[in-house]
Design a protein around this motif. Structure first.
Motif: not given
Length: 344
Positions: A312, A314, A318, A321-322, A324-325, A330-331, A333
């Motif tokens: 990712h 960002l 953001q 969000e990073g 948290r990922l 998540e996603d 990562s």
């Protein structure tokens, strides 16, 4: 300037702060990209042993020199650089022998008066700054610091041509350690994790074997069966309970374990498996200047699949969000970058 703060446990915010003032021996870097590290996540959770919120976070960076102190001689405005984010006292036996990582007065971003690096500008002592080679983009430059961790671990392990190596944990540090082991000559590299997507990335980065150990009570025996025998070396990149004992079960007599992960709490293991078979457990703390230089050279030589490990990119807005990922995986990562391309 904008700076990314871990303001409290599980709270990441962007704040406006003053641009750092440059000391006579310092370089001011306009940050182009910064990486979220596993140790940053420990700070994010409030678990880091010495980096505590509220703090400007970050220590994996690449960027452009925009100002130099009056005593700086090795850099000029416009140089593209990265940083080995640690300093020593400069006069103890460890500093004088090149082991700044052992210095009892060791400093790092986000500790004391040294701001963290996840900001539009970052000031660093000249001796910690390294030029990026022509052809190395900023994203790859961010990988220099975490790859140096893997290079250091491989050197501590004494990995050499023909070795069979287990890497426990397929996060960014584990995968970069695996890449460093392959570059050192390991012919068999088995990576373990509990996330299938992380193991798929391990395969993309050249692991000869990968194994999801979720719900496998006898996974150490299955791992040895997969390679047809015991391992010469084990690199631990996941600080989970029981992993030291599991590592000892993987090793041949006289084999060596290197611990890279940050551990919480106590680890127990079978002392007889260690002593009676003359196995070794070695701690691993950051890197040295030599490791950083080696990491730069190896990255330029193509030792790391940049596209596979960077998942990712960002903006600084953001960043929450990073984090948290990365924390929640998540996603799919892996290495998450925070970009500051528009800093001015």
């Amino acid at each position: 300037m904008k700076a990314v703060y871990v303001d409290d446990a599980y709270t990441v915010v962007v704040k406006e702060v003053d641009k750092p003032k440059v000391g006579k021996n310092e370089v001011l870097i306009q940050v182009k990209a910064a990486g979220i590290c596993g140790s940053d996540i420990h700070t994010y959770k409030g678990l880091h042993p010495f980096r505590k919120p509220p703090v400007i976070i970050g220590h994996e960076i690449a960027g452009e020199v925009v100002e130099i102190g009056g005593a700086v001689t090795k850099f000029k405005v416009g140089d593209r650089v990265t940083v080995e984010p640690q300093t020593g006292c400069g006069h103890c036996e460890y500093c004088l022998t090149g082991s700044v990582n052992y210095c009892t007065g060791r400093g790092a971003p986000g500790i004391g008066s040294w701001y963290g690096a996840m900001a539009e500008y970052f000031a660093a002592p000249e001796q910690t700054v390294f030029k990026l080679p022509d052809g190395m983009d900023y994203d790859l430059g961010v990988l220099v610091e975490p790859f140096a961790v893997g290079v250091h671990a491989v050197r501590k392990a004494g990995i050499q041509v023909g070795d069979k190596v287990a890497i426990l944990g397929a996060g960014p540090i584990g995968l970069l350690a695996m890449a460093a082991a392959k570059a050192a000559g390991a012919t068999t590299t088995l990576v373990t994790d509990v996330m299938d997507y992380a193991l798929e990335i391990a395969d993309q980065m050249g692991a000869t074997h990968s194994m999801n150990i979720m719900n496998l009570p006898d996974w150490t025996e299955e791992a040895k069966a997969a390679i047809g025998g015991d391992f010469d070396k084990v690199l631990i990149a996941a600080g989970v309970p029981g992993i030291i004992d599991q590592s000892l079960k993987l090793l041949r007599k006289g084999g060596r374990i290197v611990t890279i992960a940050m551990f919480q709490g106590t680890q127990t293991f079978d002392i007889h498996n260690l002593q009676n078979q003359e196995k070794e457990i070695i701690g691993c703390m950051t890197y040295t200047r030599e490791d950083t230089i080696t990491a730069i050279d190896m990255l330029m030589a193509g030792a790391v699949n940049e596209q596979a490990i960077i998942s990712h990119k960002l903006t600084c807005e953001q960043a929450a969000e990073g984090f948290r990922l990365v924390d929640k995986k998540e996603d799919q990562s892996m290495k998450v970058l925070v970009k500051f391309e528009d800093a001015n």
